[in-house]
Design an enzyme around this catalytic site. Sequence first.
Site, PDB file in Angstrom:
ATOM      1  N   LEU B  23     -57.694  55.173 -68.851  1.00  0.00           N
ATOM      2  CA  LEU B  23     -57.486  53.805 -67.647  1.00  0.00           C
ATOM      3  C   LEU B  23     -58.554  52.732 -68.752  1.00  0.00           C
ATOM      4  O   LEU B  23     -57.987  52.017 -68.961  1.00  0.00           O
ATOM      5  CB  LEU B  23     -58.491  54.595 -66.580  1.00  0.00           C
ATOM      6  CG  LEU B  23     -57.243  54.960 -66.392  1.00  0.00           C
ATOM      7  CD1 LEU B  23     -58.137  55.282 -64.378  1.00  0.00           C
ATOM      8  CD2 LEU B  23     -55.809  54.365 -65.256  1.00  0.00           C
ATOM      9  N   GLY B  24     -59.679  52.818 -69.217  1.00  0.00           N
ATOM     10  CA  GLY B  24     -60.219  51.957 -69.851  1.00  0.00           C
ATOM     11  C   GLY B  24     -61.648  52.652 -70.546  1.00  0.00           C
ATOM     12  O   GLY B  24     -62.278  54.082 -70.382  1.00  0.00           O
ATOM     13  N   LYS B  25     -61.939  51.676 -71.522  1.00  0.00           N
ATOM     14  CA  LYS B  25     -63.203  52.135 -71.533  1.00  0.00           C
ATOM     15  C   LYS B  25     -64.968  51.167 -72.066  1.00  0.00           C
ATOM     16  O   LYS B  25     -64.108  49.671 -71.860  1.00  0.00           O
ATOM     17  CB  LYS B  25     -63.463  52.852 -73.368  1.00  0.00           C
ATOM     18  CG  LYS B  25     -62.625  52.541 -74.111  1.00  0.00           C
ATOM     19  CD  LYS B  25     -62.808  52.819 -75.827  1.00  0.00           C
ATOM     20  CE  LYS B  25     -61.312  52.367 -76.730  1.00  0.00           C
ATOM     21  NZ  LYS B  25     -61.500  53.028 -77.746  1.00  0.00           N
ATOM     22  N   GLY B  26     -65.533  51.816 -71.416  1.00  0.00           N
ATOM     23  CA  GLY B  26     -66.949  50.995 -71.721  1.00  0.00           C
ATOM     24  C   GLY B  26     -67.880  51.507 -72.487  1.00  0.00           C
ATOM     25  O   GLY B  26     -67.822  52.353 -73.122  1.00  0.00           O
ATOM     26  N   GLY B  29     -69.207  55.145 -71.466  1.00  0.00           N
ATOM     27  CA  GLY B  29     -68.476  56.441 -70.974  1.00  0.00           C
ATOM     28  C   GLY B  29     -66.913  56.383 -71.635  1.00  0.00           C
ATOM     29  O   GLY B  29     -66.324  54.402 -71.493  1.00  0.00           O
ATOM     30  N   VAL B  31     -62.408  55.888 -69.050  1.00  0.00           N
ATOM     31  CA  VAL B  31     -62.144  56.988 -67.645  1.00  0.00           C
ATOM     32  C   VAL B  31     -60.641  57.540 -67.506  1.00  0.00           C
ATOM     33  O   VAL B  31     -60.242  56.383 -68.200  1.00  0.00           O
ATOM     34  CB  VAL B  31     -62.216  55.770 -66.391  1.00  0.00           C
ATOM     35  CG1 VAL B  31     -61.550  55.199 -65.084  1.00  0.00           C
ATOM     36  CG2 VAL B  31     -64.059  54.833 -66.645  1.00  0.00           C
ATOM     37  N   LYS B  46     -64.610  59.102 -64.429  1.00  0.00           N
ATOM     38  CA  LYS B  46     -65.248  59.048 -66.016  1.00  0.00           C
ATOM     39  C   LYS B  46     -66.176  60.094 -66.163  1.00  0.00           C
ATOM     40  O   LYS B  46     -66.894  60.762 -65.937  1.00  0.00           O
ATOM     41  CB  LYS B  46     -67.038  57.976 -65.158  1.00  0.00           C
ATOM     42  CG  LYS B  46     -66.988  57.026 -65.919  1.00  0.00           C
ATOM     43  CD  LYS B  46     -67.453  55.719 -65.270  1.00  0.00           C
ATOM     44  CE  LYS B  46     -68.127  54.538 -66.117  1.00  0.00           C
ATOM     45  NZ  LYS B  46     -68.276  53.523 -65.966  1.00  0.00           N
ATOM     46  N   ASP B 136     -73.616  44.370 -62.983  1.00  0.00           N
ATOM     47  CA  ASP B 136     -72.650  44.066 -64.014  1.00  0.00           C
ATOM     48  C   ASP B 136     -71.323  43.590 -62.979  1.00  0.00           C
ATOM     49  O   ASP B 136     -70.661  43.800 -63.278  1.00  0.00           O
ATOM     50  CB  ASP B 136     -72.658  45.040 -64.948  1.00  0.00           C
ATOM     51  CG  ASP B 136     -71.978  44.654 -66.000  1.00  0.00           C
ATOM     52  OD1 ASP B 136     -71.464  43.865 -66.811  1.00  0.00           O
ATOM     53  OD2 ASP B 136     -71.629  45.621 -67.137  1.00  0.00           O
TER      54      ASP B 136
END
Lengths: 244, 298
Positions: B23-26, B29, B31, B46, B136
Amino acid sequence: MEQMKVNQIIVVTDGRSNVGGNPIIAAKEAVGNNIIVSAIGIVEKLEEDEGPIEEVQNIAASGGGEWELTYIENLSTTLHMLTQRTVNKTINTVVNKQLKELIGAELDEIRPKRRNKFVEYIENVSDEIHIKCCILLDCSGSMKSKISKARESIIDLMNSLKGRKGKSEVAVIAFPGPKTEMTNIVNDFTDDIEYIKDEICNIRTNGTTPTAPAIYKAIELFSGRASKSNDIIEEEPLLEDSIV
Amino acid sequence: MKLHGKIITGKWNGNKYKVIGLLGKGGTGRVYKVLDIKSNSYYALKISEDIQSITKESDMLNRFIYIGSIPLSIELDDYEEDGKIYYFIVIEYIKGENLREYIIKNNLNLKELVGIVIIIGEMINKLHNKGFIFGDLKLENVMIDRENGEIKVIDLGGIVPIGSSVKEFTPLYDRAKWNMGSRRADTKYDLFSISMMLVNLIFKNESKLSNMSIRDIIHGLKRKKIDKELTKLLQRGLEQKKLEFHEFIKELKKMYKTLRYKKKIGYNNRVNLIINTFFLGSLISFVIMLIVVIKIMQ
């Protein structure tokens, strides 16, 4: 916990060291002096050209630190994150040791639900701990177009550190230095952001990449005495712009 | 670590999750969308090597569940692979898009944009009352929950107590990056980022925005002929002068009402009326003239 201190060297480079000894050995010596060595590789495209990447990983591995690859645009965020991680890791190690003594288990071995108090404690300590950070900035010819962003990023790291309650000191060493010197101390450890701003303007790019001498120079700054570096610098640095 | 298609089994609770997709990365970590084998329902998972950030986020999700507008937290556990431990949280899967994706596909008017910011602001207000700041805040961290018709703020890893340092930030919304203040957490840190968020929603051009100065932004808003009072409020928000976060939200709420009022007899409507009257007038005089001409001809 108050006397705890984080000593960190961060190597910021866009290439492989090519003069003045082996930076991996230098990083090991830093560890012996209670200094963590982390490394950031500046890349044009992520995951290309494996030479410098491998060296960045190896420096961090032997220096007990963290490593990261980044575009020059994201250098400032990367510096912040890397420092954060190093600080947390250092405190984690101490807390784990204490936990082991007290309850015979490390943080990992405690049920996840019961970890939050320790994590909160670690975060508080990371805000109060004394941080000394020496940035080694690659100023070889290839950094020319990236140097102004690199300057900004160093100032920005100081902004992050200054947001904390604890004392923060930053030193900057450029490698190579002007003329024929391997390294140049841009500024010794200071918490004065304006002073760093003034000094950092004088950084120029030219010549080779003597990473190891820069690490030895940083060890000198931390310990306040001369290290092995003097024996190693024999080769003539820079002169040719093409060697990067 | 490749997780796609794998089954993640929790070390402590033993629940099994099948990884469906990323779904996504930051910074901290990744997700994944996962399927809970037991209940056969979807969740977001996550996962990270950073025990600090995962434990903290789980703690924040549980602590602030009552303030609303955040996802439900299901569980916190560890996952072991090749002798390495990863830490993960399982949270409610939100069917929808983040606000950044959403505004590209859907054309929202100013009133709707202000409305969204008010909802997020209300939630952050409650955090402030408890002595924390969100930190954030960005479009990517706001989810439009299509199924439930709700707005939810995700990624609570940046929440820090007032007085400590900001740990996670995004340059576009970070006042220190704009030379508009420090990274020491106070409620005005969030005031700057929420103001910048609304500016971003209005401009819809992030790369251009990140190269502007605060003065350019104010000029830009004026040129766009955005509601005058809103422009003034945004300027005060970005400058964080004589304006508290809760006052900013209060002012937005007041404006929200007048935005609706103005829409009813708005500038455009009045222009339409004038134009229509003009055309109707000319049509009538044309018909009269036509009749007169016909009469004379006879």
